[in-house]
Design a protein around this motif. Structure first.
Motif, PDB file in Angstrom:
ATOM      1  N   GLY A  14      -1.664 -37.864  26.447  1.00  0.00           N
ATOM      2  CA  GLY A  14      -2.749 -38.347  27.299  1.00  0.00           C
ATOM      3  C   GLY A  14      -3.652 -39.361  26.604  1.00  0.00           C
ATOM      4  O   GLY A  14      -3.820 -40.483  27.093  1.00  0.00           O
ATOM      5  N   ASP A  15      -4.193 -38.984  25.440  1.00  0.00           N
ATOM      6  CA  ASP A  15      -5.140 -39.860  24.756  1.00  0.00           C
ATOM      7  C   ASP A  15      -4.441 -41.091  24.203  1.00  0.00           C
ATOM      8  O   ASP A  15      -4.986 -42.191  24.255  1.00  0.00           O
ATOM      9  CB  ASP A  15      -5.835 -39.103  23.623  1.00  0.00           C
ATOM     10  CG  ASP A  15      -6.791 -38.055  24.170  1.00  0.00           C
ATOM     11  OD1 ASP A  15      -7.101 -38.115  25.381  1.00  0.00           O
ATOM     12  OD2 ASP A  15      -7.228 -37.187  23.392  1.00  0.00           O
ATOM     13  N   ASP A  16      -3.228 -40.881  23.663  1.00  0.00           N
ATOM     14  CA  ASP A  16      -2.457 -42.016  23.142  1.00  0.00           C
ATOM     15  C   ASP A  16      -2.232 -43.059  24.230  1.00  0.00           C
ATOM     16  O   ASP A  16      -2.356 -44.254  23.993  1.00  0.00           O
ATOM     17  CB  ASP A  16      -1.070 -41.559  22.648  1.00  0.00           C
ATOM     18  CG  ASP A  16      -1.140 -40.841  21.311  1.00  0.00           C
ATOM     19  OD1 ASP A  16      -2.239 -40.795  20.715  1.00  0.00           O
ATOM     20  OD2 ASP A  16      -0.095 -40.339  20.864  1.00  0.00           O
ATOM     21  N   LEU A  17      -1.903 -42.575  25.432  1.00  0.00           N
ATOM     22  CA  LEU A  17      -1.587 -43.513  26.506  1.00  0.00           C
ATOM     23  C   LEU A  17      -2.841 -44.273  26.955  1.00  0.00           C
ATOM     24  O   LEU A  17      -2.787 -45.482  27.203  1.00  0.00           O
ATOM     25  CB  LEU A  17      -0.948 -42.778  27.691  1.00  0.00           C
ATOM     26  CG  LEU A  17      -0.362 -43.698  28.768  1.00  0.00           C
ATOM     27  CD1 LEU A  17       0.742 -44.584  28.211  1.00  0.00           C
ATOM     28  CD2 LEU A  17       0.176 -42.884  29.940  1.00  0.00           C
ATOM     29  N   LEU A  18      -3.959 -43.577  27.021  1.00  0.00           N
ATOM     30  CA  LEU A  18      -5.211 -44.257  27.395  1.00  0.00           C
ATOM     31  C   LEU A  18      -5.548 -45.337  26.367  1.00  0.00           C
ATOM     32  O   LEU A  18      -5.908 -46.466  26.723  1.00  0.00           O
ATOM     33  CB  LEU A  18      -6.354 -43.250  27.513  1.00  0.00           C
ATOM     34  CG  LEU A  18      -6.259 -42.293  28.712  1.00  0.00           C
ATOM     35  CD1 LEU A  18      -7.436 -41.324  28.718  1.00  0.00           C
ATOM     36  CD2 LEU A  18      -6.204 -43.065  30.031  1.00  0.00           C
ATOM     37  N   ALA A  19      -5.422 -44.999  25.090  1.00  0.00           N
ATOM     38  CA  ALA A  19      -5.715 -45.966  24.028  1.00  0.00           C
ATOM     39  C   ALA A  19      -4.743 -47.146  24.100  1.00  0.00           C
ATOM     40  O   ALA A  19      -5.130 -48.306  23.922  1.00  0.00           O
ATOM     41  CB  ALA A  19      -5.626 -45.288  22.660  1.00  0.00           C
ATOM     42  N   ALA A  20      -3.474 -46.842  24.390  1.00  0.00           N
ATOM     43  CA  ALA A  20      -2.453 -47.898  24.470  1.00  0.00           C
ATOM     44  C   ALA A  20      -2.740 -48.838  25.643  1.00  0.00           C
ATOM     45  O   ALA A  20      -2.594 -50.054  25.524  1.00  0.00           O
ATOM     46  CB  ALA A  20      -1.071 -47.274  24.607  1.00  0.00           C
ATOM     47  N   ARG A  21      -3.160 -48.263  26.783  1.00  0.00           N
ATOM     48  CA  ARG A  21      -3.500 -49.106  27.937  1.00  0.00           C
ATOM     49  C   ARG A  21      -4.656 -50.047  27.608  1.00  0.00           C
ATOM     50  O   ARG A  21      -4.643 -51.217  28.000  1.00  0.00           O
ATOM     51  CB  ARG A  21      -3.886 -48.239  29.135  1.00  0.00           C
ATOM     52  CG  ARG A  21      -2.679 -47.647  29.825  1.00  0.00           C
ATOM     53  CD  ARG A  21      -3.112 -46.923  31.103  1.00  0.00           C
ATOM     54  NE  ARG A  21      -1.990 -46.217  31.687  1.00  0.00           N
ATOM     55  CZ  ARG A  21      -2.053 -44.972  32.189  1.00  0.00           C
ATOM     56  NH1 ARG A  21      -3.196 -44.309  32.158  1.00  0.00           N
ATOM     57  NH2 ARG A  21      -0.981 -44.418  32.699  1.00  0.00           N
ATOM     58  N   ALA A  22      -5.623 -49.541  26.873  1.00  0.00           N
ATOM     59  CA  ALA A  22      -6.763 -50.374  26.469  1.00  0.00           C
ATOM     60  C   ALA A  22      -6.280 -51.500  25.553  1.00  0.00           C
ATOM     61  O   ALA A  22      -6.723 -52.649  25.671  1.00  0.00           O
ATOM     62  CB  ALA A  22      -7.823 -49.525  25.784  1.00  0.00           C
TER      63      ALA A  22
END
Lengths: 210, 210
Positions: free
Chosen positions: B98-106
Motif C-alpha cells: 500500500g505505502d510503496d504504491l502510494l509513494a511510487a505514484r507520487a
C-alpha cells in the motif's frame, strides 16, 4: 516465523507458498514439528522477488525457476546469470516466414558487428530480435527496422546505467539478484515510460487535427 | 481465396482461423455457398497482425480484440488508439505494498511534471510504471528508481523516432495499424536490444574477474 506470518508479510496466500516450494522456487522452511515449519526473512525476500518477476515481469513459473537456479548457483559467473535472465523468453513465431527470418538474422548479425557489441549472434536475445524484425516484415512494416540504430542507441544508454547500478552491489548474491530484478523490472519500467512518451509525442503531432 | 489457402498464406491453421472469427478478431469471409466462404488479402494481413501481437508481443486474445476494435473504429482519434494499445497491459501487483504504491505514484507524477510530458498521471501506463517502481521497492531495489531519468531520456528518444515513423503513413487505417505494430513489436525489439547491450556491457565489467 510461521507460514501464516510469511503469507501476510509477502502478500502471498499459504497454498501459493506451498505451490512455490513444490515447484522449487522457494526453499522449504525448517521443520519445527512434523507438520509445522519455520521461515526466515530470506523467504519473505524471495517471495517478493517471485511475485515481482511473475506479476510485473510477466515471467512463467518455469522461467522464474531457471532464473532462481542461476541466482542460487554460486559457481555460475555473473555475466552468465545475466544471460540466463535474458534467455528466458524467446518468442516463437510460426508461419510462412522462412526467408523473412533468414534476412532478419542477417540484419541482426550486421547490427552486432556494426556496433561492436561483444555478444553472440546466436544468443537467444539475438534470435528474439530477429523474430521481432521478421514479424514486422510479415505485417508489412519492414521499414520499421530503419529505426534499429536509434533503438540500439537508447538500449546502449540504458544498459550502461543498468550495469553501473548492478556494479554497486559488492556481495555476489545481491549482485546477481540485482541483475535479474533490473533486467525484468527494467523492461517493465521502460515499456511504461515509452508509452507515456508516446502519448506525449503523439498528442503533439496528431492531437490537434485527426 | 478459400480458407485452406488463407491458412497456408498466413501460417495459421484452419481451426485457429475459425476461432479468431468467433472471437471477433477476424472478420468472417464472404459466403459463396452455405458452407464455403471466400477470403481476401486483408484477411491474410489481419491474421499476420494477430499472430505478431500474440506470438511476439505476448498480448492475450482479449487484449488483441481491444486493439483491433480501436484499429477498426474510424471514429476513434488516432492518439486515442495509441492509448488503447498502451492500456492493454496493466500489471497487477498484490501484497503488502500500500505505502510503496502510494509513494511510487507520487514519484511518477513528479517525473511527468518534471519532464513536461502531456500525459495523465492516471493513465494505465503511469499506473504500470508506479507498479514497477513499487515492485522494485518491495524486493529491496528501490534505489533502481534513481535510473528513472536515464530511462526516460532513452524512452523519449525512441518515442520520437516511433512517432516520426508512424507519421509517414497517410492513410488512417495504415497509420493506426503502424501505431499498434510499432508499440507492441517495438517493445520486443527494445527488450532484445537491451539484453544484447547488457551482455556486452556486463562482459566488459564482469567478464574478466568474476
Amino acid at each position: 516465523m510461521r507460514i501464516g506470518e510469511l503469507s501476510r508479510r509477502a502478500g502471498v496466500s499459504v497454498p501459493t507458498i506451498k505451490y512455490y516450494v513444490r515447484e522449487g522456487l522457494l526453499p522449504a522452511g525448517r521443520l519445527t514439528s512434523p507438520n509445522q515449519a519455520s521461515y526466515e526473512e530470506t523467504h519473505v525476500r524471495r517471495l517478493r522477488l517471485i511475485r515481482a518477476l511473475l506479476d510485473v515481469g510477466g515471467l512463467s513459473v518455469a522461467g522464474i525457476r531457471e532464473v532462481i537456479e542461476a541466482i542460487d548457483d554460486p559457481e555460475r559467473p555473473v555475466h552468465k546469470v545475466l544471460g540466463a535472465a535474458a534467455d528466458r523468453v524467446v518468442p516463437q513465431y510460426e508461419g510462412e516466414r522462412g526467408d523473412d527470418l533468414l534476412a532478419a538474422r542477417a540484419a541482426v548479425a550486421d547490427l552486432l558487428a556494426r556496433r561492436g557489441w561483444r555478444t553472440d549472434d546466436r544468443a537467444p536475445a539475438a534470435e528474439a530480435l530477429a523474430v521481432a524484425l521478421a514479424a514486422l516484415e510479415s505485417v508489412g512494416h519492414g521499414a520499421f527496422a530503419e529505426l534499429l540504430d536509434a533503438y540500439a542507441d537508447a538500449a546502449e544508454q540504458v544498459a550502461r546505467v543498468d550495469v553501473d547500478y548492478v556494479a554497486r552491489n559488492v556481495v555476489r548474491e545481491e549482485l546477481v539478484e540485482s541483475v535479474v530484478v533490473g533486467t525484468v523490472l527494467g523492461d517493465a519500467m521502460f515499456a511504461a515510460l515509452r508509452r507515456l512518451a508516446h502519448v506525449d509525442a503523439s498528442d503533439r503531432v496528431f492531437g490537434a487535427g485527426t
